[in-house]
Design a protein around this motif. Sequence first.
Motif, PDB file in Angstrom:
ATOM      1  N   LEU A 165       0.825  -1.205   0.000  1.00 21.49           N
ATOM      2  CA  LEU A 165       0.000   0.000   0.000  1.00 21.49           C
ATOM      3  C   LEU A 165       0.862   1.259   0.000  1.00 21.49           C
ATOM      4  O   LEU A 165       0.489   2.276  -0.586  1.00 21.49           O
ATOM      5  N   SER A 166       2.033   1.176   0.643  1.00 19.36           N
ATOM      6  CA  SER A 166       2.937   2.324   0.590  1.00 19.36           C
ATOM      7  C   SER A 166       3.310   2.621  -0.851  1.00 19.36           C
ATOM      8  O   SER A 166       3.352   3.781  -1.272  1.00 19.36           O
ATOM      9  N   LEU A 167       3.583   1.555  -1.606  1.00 17.88           N
ATOM     10  CA  LEU A 167       3.946   1.734  -3.007  1.00 17.88           C
ATOM     11  C   LEU A 167       2.797   2.348  -3.801  1.00 17.88           C
ATOM     12  O   LEU A 167       2.982   3.295  -4.558  1.00 17.88           O
ATOM     13  N   VAL A 168       1.599   1.796  -3.598  1.00 14.35           N
ATOM     14  CA  VAL A 168       0.440   2.334  -4.312  1.00 14.35           C
ATOM     15  C   VAL A 168       0.266   3.814  -3.975  1.00 14.35           C
ATOM     16  O   VAL A 168       0.055   4.648  -4.844  1.00 14.35           O
ATOM     17  N   GLY A 169       0.398   4.117  -2.685  1.00 12.55           N
ATOM     18  CA  GLY A 169       0.186   5.493  -2.251  1.00 12.55           C
ATOM     19  C   GLY A 169       1.172   6.442  -2.895  1.00 12.55           C
ATOM     20  O   GLY A 169       0.789   7.479  -3.425  1.00 12.55           O
ATOM     21  N   PHE A 170       2.443   6.060  -2.893  1.00 11.01           N
ATOM     22  CA  PHE A 170       3.436   6.982  -3.442  1.00 11.01           C
ATOM     23  C   PHE A 170       3.273   7.156  -4.939  1.00 11.01           C
ATOM     24  O   PHE A 170       3.207   8.267  -5.448  1.00 11.01           O
ATOM     25  N   TRP A 171       3.218   6.038  -5.655  1.00 13.52           N
ATOM     26  CA  TRP A 171       3.191   6.155  -7.117  1.00 13.52           C
ATOM     27  C   TRP A 171       1.874   6.720  -7.617  1.00 13.52           C
ATOM     28  O   TRP A 171       1.829   7.432  -8.620  1.00 13.52           O
ATOM     29  N   GLY A 172       0.815   6.424  -6.911  1.00 16.05           N
ATOM     30  CA  GLY A 172      -0.476   7.009  -7.286  1.00 16.05           C
ATOM     31  C   GLY A 172      -0.441   8.514  -7.132  1.00 16.05           C
ATOM     32  O   GLY A 172      -0.849   9.272  -8.018  1.00 16.05           O
ATOM     33  N   LEU A 173       0.102   8.953  -6.002  1.00 18.23           N
ATOM     34  CA  LEU A 173       0.199  10.389  -5.778  1.00 18.23           C
ATOM     35  C   LEU A 173       1.089  11.040  -6.830  1.00 18.23           C
ATOM     36  O   LEU A 173       0.756  12.061  -7.420  1.00 18.23           O
ATOM     37  N   ALA A 174       2.240  10.396  -7.083  1.00 21.13           N
ATOM     38  CA  ALA A 174       3.202  10.993  -8.010  1.00 21.13           C
ATOM     39  C   ALA A 174       2.594  11.145  -9.396  1.00 21.13           C
ATOM     40  O   ALA A 174       2.837  12.131 -10.080  1.00 21.13           O
ATOM     41  N   PHE A 175       1.774  10.178  -9.791  1.00 23.46           N
ATOM     42  CA  PHE A 175       1.235  10.277 -11.142  1.00 23.46           C
ATOM     43  C   PHE A 175       0.032  11.220 -11.215  1.00 23.46           C
ATOM     44  O   PHE A 175      -0.053  12.079 -12.078  1.00 23.46           O
ATOM     45  N   PHE A 176      -0.914  11.046 -10.292  1.00 25.07           N
ATOM     46  CA  PHE A 176      -2.166  11.771 -10.445  1.00 25.07           C
ATOM     47  C   PHE A 176      -2.128  13.199  -9.906  1.00 25.07           C
ATOM     48  O   PHE A 176      -2.834  14.072 -10.391  1.00 25.07           O
ATOM     49  N   TYR A 177      -1.320  13.434  -8.866  1.00 21.96           N
ATOM     50  CA  TYR A 177      -1.394  14.744  -8.239  1.00 21.96           C
ATOM     51  C   TYR A 177      -1.054  15.889  -9.192  1.00 21.96           C
ATOM     52  O   TYR A 177      -1.775  16.883  -9.274  1.00 21.96           O
ATOM     53  N   PRO A 178       0.049  15.785  -9.948  1.00 24.28           N
ATOM     54  CA  PRO A 178       0.411  16.936 -10.781  1.00 24.28           C
ATOM     55  C   PRO A 178      -0.596  17.216 -11.894  1.00 24.28           C
ATOM     56  O   PRO A 178      -0.554  18.276 -12.492  1.00 24.28           O
ATOM     57  N   LEU A 179      -1.496  16.289 -12.155  1.00 24.89           N
ATOM     58  CA  LEU A 179      -2.403  16.466 -13.292  1.00 24.89           C
ATOM     59  C   LEU A 179      -3.654  17.283 -12.962  1.00 24.89           C
ATOM     60  O   LEU A 179      -4.527  17.443 -13.795  1.00 24.89           O
ATOM     61  N   GLN A 180      -3.732  17.774 -11.728  1.00 25.88           N
ATOM     62  CA  GLN A 180      -5.030  18.305 -11.301  1.00 25.88           C
ATOM     63  C   GLN A 180      -5.155  19.803 -11.260  1.00 25.88           C
ATOM     64  O   GLN A 180      -6.197  20.337 -10.902  1.00 25.88           O
ATOM     65  N   GLY A 181      -4.060  20.513 -11.572  1.00 27.08           N
ATOM     66  CA  GLY A 181      -4.048  21.953 -11.329  1.00 27.08           C
ATOM     67  C   GLY A 181      -5.289  22.686 -11.794  1.00 27.08           C
ATOM     68  O   GLY A 181      -5.805  23.565 -11.103  1.00 27.08           O
TER      69      GLY A 181
ATOM     70  N   ILE B 275     -10.597  28.101 -19.833  1.00 24.97           N
ATOM     71  CA  ILE B 275      -9.662  27.002 -20.115  1.00 24.97           C
ATOM     72  C   ILE B 275     -10.448  25.871 -20.768  1.00 24.97           C
ATOM     73  O   ILE B 275     -11.559  25.554 -20.332  1.00 24.97           O
ATOM     74  N   PRO B 276      -9.885  25.263 -21.845  1.00 25.17           N
ATOM     75  CA  PRO B 276     -10.662  24.274 -22.603  1.00 25.17           C
ATOM     76  C   PRO B 276     -11.284  23.197 -21.704  1.00 25.17           C
ATOM     77  O   PRO B 276     -10.664  22.714 -20.764  1.00 25.17           O
ATOM     78  N   MET B 277     -12.503  22.835 -22.069  1.00 24.82           N
ATOM     79  CA  MET B 277     -13.286  21.949 -21.213  1.00 24.82           C
ATOM     80  C   MET B 277     -12.650  20.572 -21.069  1.00 24.82           C
ATOM     81  O   MET B 277     -12.706  19.981 -19.999  1.00 24.82           O
ATOM     82  N   PHE B 278     -12.013  20.051 -22.159  1.00 25.87           N
ATOM     83  CA  PHE B 278     -11.467  18.694 -22.031  1.00 25.87           C
ATOM     84  C   PHE B 278     -10.351  18.657 -20.998  1.00 25.87           C
ATOM     85  O   PHE B 278     -10.163  17.669 -20.299  1.00 25.87           O
ATOM     86  N   LEU B 279      -9.623  19.788 -20.858  1.00 24.33           N
ATOM     87  CA  LEU B 279      -8.589  19.832 -19.822  1.00 24.33           C
ATOM     88  C   LEU B 279      -9.227  19.867 -18.441  1.00 24.33           C
ATOM     89  O   LEU B 279      -8.729  19.270 -17.485  1.00 24.33           O
ATOM     90  N   GLN B 280     -10.350  20.563 -18.336  1.00 27.71           N
ATOM     91  CA  GLN B 280     -11.033  20.612 -17.045  1.00 27.71           C
ATOM     92  C   GLN B 280     -11.533  19.221 -16.649  1.00 27.71           C
ATOM     93  O   GLN B 280     -11.392  18.810 -15.500  1.00 27.71           O
ATOM     94  N   TYR B 281     -12.088  18.492 -17.633  1.00 34.86           N
ATOM     95  CA  TYR B 281     -12.552  17.132 -17.322  1.00 34.86           C
ATOM     96  C   TYR B 281     -11.386  16.267 -16.850  1.00 34.86           C
ATOM     97  O   TYR B 281     -11.491  15.509 -15.894  1.00 34.86           O
ATOM     98  N   GLY B 282     -10.237  16.412 -17.551  1.00 36.79           N
ATOM     99  CA  GLY B 282      -9.064  15.626 -17.177  1.00 36.79           C
ATOM    100  C   GLY B 282      -8.674  15.884 -15.732  1.00 36.79           C
ATOM    101  O   GLY B 282      -8.408  14.956 -14.955  1.00 36.79           O
ATOM    102  N   ALA B 283      -8.692  17.166 -15.342  1.00 34.52           N
ATOM    103  CA  ALA B 283      -8.309  17.517 -13.976  1.00 34.52           C
ATOM    104  C   ALA B 283      -9.297  16.922 -12.980  1.00 34.52           C
ATOM    105  O   ALA B 283      -8.911  16.419 -11.919  1.00 34.52           O
TER     106      ALA B 283
END
Lengths: 232, 471
Positions: free
Chosen positions: B240-256, B265-273
């Motif tokens: 679970l530590s692994l899931v937590g770290f890698w999940g955060l690393a991948f998904f967190y930066p995509l949410q700005g 801002i284009p809607m498809f980018l908003q949906y992605g976030a």
Amino acid sequence: MFETKSGIFFVAGLAFFAFAFLSNALVPALMYRDVPEQTAEQVVNGNVLFQLEDLAQRYPEAFRTAWGDAPVEEAAAAEWYVKTGAEALREGRKIYVGEGCWHCHSQFVRPVSNESRRWGPVSESPEYQNELQRPVMFGTRRVGPDLSREGGRRSNDWHAVHFFRPTDLSPGSPMPEYPWLFDGAADRPNRRGLALLVYVQWLGSWLDSYPYYETYLPSDLKDVELPAAAAQ
Amino acid sequence: MTADTASPASIPRHSELVEERLVCWYFLAALAFLFVSMLGGFLMGFQLIRHNPLSGIELLSPGRWRMVHTNAIAYGFLANAFLGILHWVVPRLTLRPVLSRGLSYAIFFVWQGVVLATAVGILLGEAQGLEWGETPVWIDPVAQAGLLLVAINFMAPIVRVQGPIYVTLWYFIAALVWTFLTYAMGNFVPQYFVSGTAAGAVGGLFIHDLVGLFVTPLGWGMMYYFVPILLGKPIWSHGLSLVGFWGLAFFYPLQGIHHFLYTPIPMFLQYGAVVSTIAVELVVTTVIINFFGTLRGRGSEFWTNLPIRWFYTGMVFYFLTCLQCSLQVTLTFQQLIHFTDWVVGHAHLVMFGVFSMWQLGVMTYLFPRLLKQDWHSRRLCEWHFWLSAGGILVMASDLTLAGLFQGWSWMGLMHWDHSVEISQPFWVARLFAGLAIFGGQMCFAWNLFQTWQAARRERSAEAAPAAGLAI
Ligand code: HEM
């Protein structure tokens, strides 16, 4: 990879960050690359010029102290007003940022929650492609109303009194007072005050539906007598 | 944990590893800025209820102090406390000191200079128009250089560790890289390279990454270090530590962009976030499960062990924040709550309720070790905890509710003043909650002062027999 230094450094640290930057920042930047960014001079439109002249007439001394006199010759005057307007817009924006107005006022109208009925047309990207939106003033909190369509909605002297002491016009307003934008009285804005007035009047002035415009026509009545209630 | 291959004889002593004085200095600087920040919050809070006693003074402009409020928290309190904690954790975990003691002290002074200059710059009206990045533009390069030095100073011991590294260090390595990149992206790109809507997207990334890629990984990294030590048992599940770290690393930066939904801002980018935000909520849940799995069987420590109580209360608040976030990020909720006090409640819950609580917990644990002296009063420690936890709970629920009412007032096209009027009772309640938080920190400061005095008395008593002849 999952537990090694290099895996974390390169994959999580650099690659994932880069991926997010490319997809979330570079994509919109590329999408709008064909919409040219306007300078402050370019966004000084007729409505802004009108407000500038209005300010010059309402507060002649303050205006002269701040920016000097317009040349008499017509072409030179037009150029002078554009230059002065741009200068005022830049300075006004700096005050708007410095005073944290943008933490209480947003600058975008959303297509939901009846916002277009309250403030006017929904915001579009080209409106923001200019020097004065660098960084963009979207804002994240509305203690006060959105200001992206504020220009022309109120007269300059309304704004001046409002900045000097908001509660005089809007009893119970939590908006702070800004007496340092004035030389002691609401009818004597200083250079910073004038610049902020120009900036606020510029907001939305580029729209076709530039709303609720107060026409400034000098009254032909001399010494109008105010009713007792209004004179207070 | 990592260097278990080293033979006991070769393990360096604590005093060779950790520069305790510096840790102490960082903590004191952090607390000083926490108080400055809270005063700023009060000024703005009183302005909102229309009882600002200091109205009309340029240097006390509430708008400027609101920016000092958030910046002093981010760069003055959180960053200083983290730097202090890193100076304790990294050398102990890697069994190697940081690159250079001199550099560490230099960074300390540069960083205080950066924070003070930021505050002065903002108070003089020089703020940069970027939320959380109001640091005047002429300070940005210095701050950027400081962050680079921080990364180098701490990476030096980390790169010399052999083989797979412990969870804490995953988070720390990533945070050192991310913080540097995030600061550079947020402060320079929207200022010099792009404008308008695209700048908004970058600004959103910046606000978000500052929380998600600077504060969050450092916070979780230190939880993975302190919780097993305090409970005397390993983390429940490495998977679970692994899931937590890698999940955060991948998904967190995509949410700005979720900070600017319904902008141009284009809607498809908003949906992605929005989608990646919901993904990260699931990831967060695995991390929380992992930590509560670790606590299982030792639940009573929650009541007896003060730092553990701070940590796990923070985690409960973390879960609440994320729950709140998974609601508010949906476009449906956004219509109602964006721009309202709901968001401000959310911000206080995550910044104070989670990360500050963790840091205060670490300070509660480390100060007695740094001062070689038990806390002067356990009672004051309890007051510190309960006033902080109670205060933030009231503040966050109060503002969340206020946000709903404000949203409905606007949506219903009521006159603007209506939304301000109905907010008054909530804003008054927020001030009382703020007072509780402030009182809690006062207890802490007083307790710390007394503990320090006691430590001094004890030390001079120890020194006395030797010096006795001279008196
Ligand atoms: C102690 C008493 C406190 C008071 C009275 C207070 C008050 C305030 C006020 C009035 C605002 C502006 C809200 C608005 O614009 O509507 C604010 C914003 C904020 N405060 Fe505090 N605050 C306090 C403590 C803290 C602490 C301890 C933290 C963090 C550790 C914190 C973090 C924040 C953040 C992150 C924001 C920005 C919210 C946003 O922009 O959405 N505050 N606070």
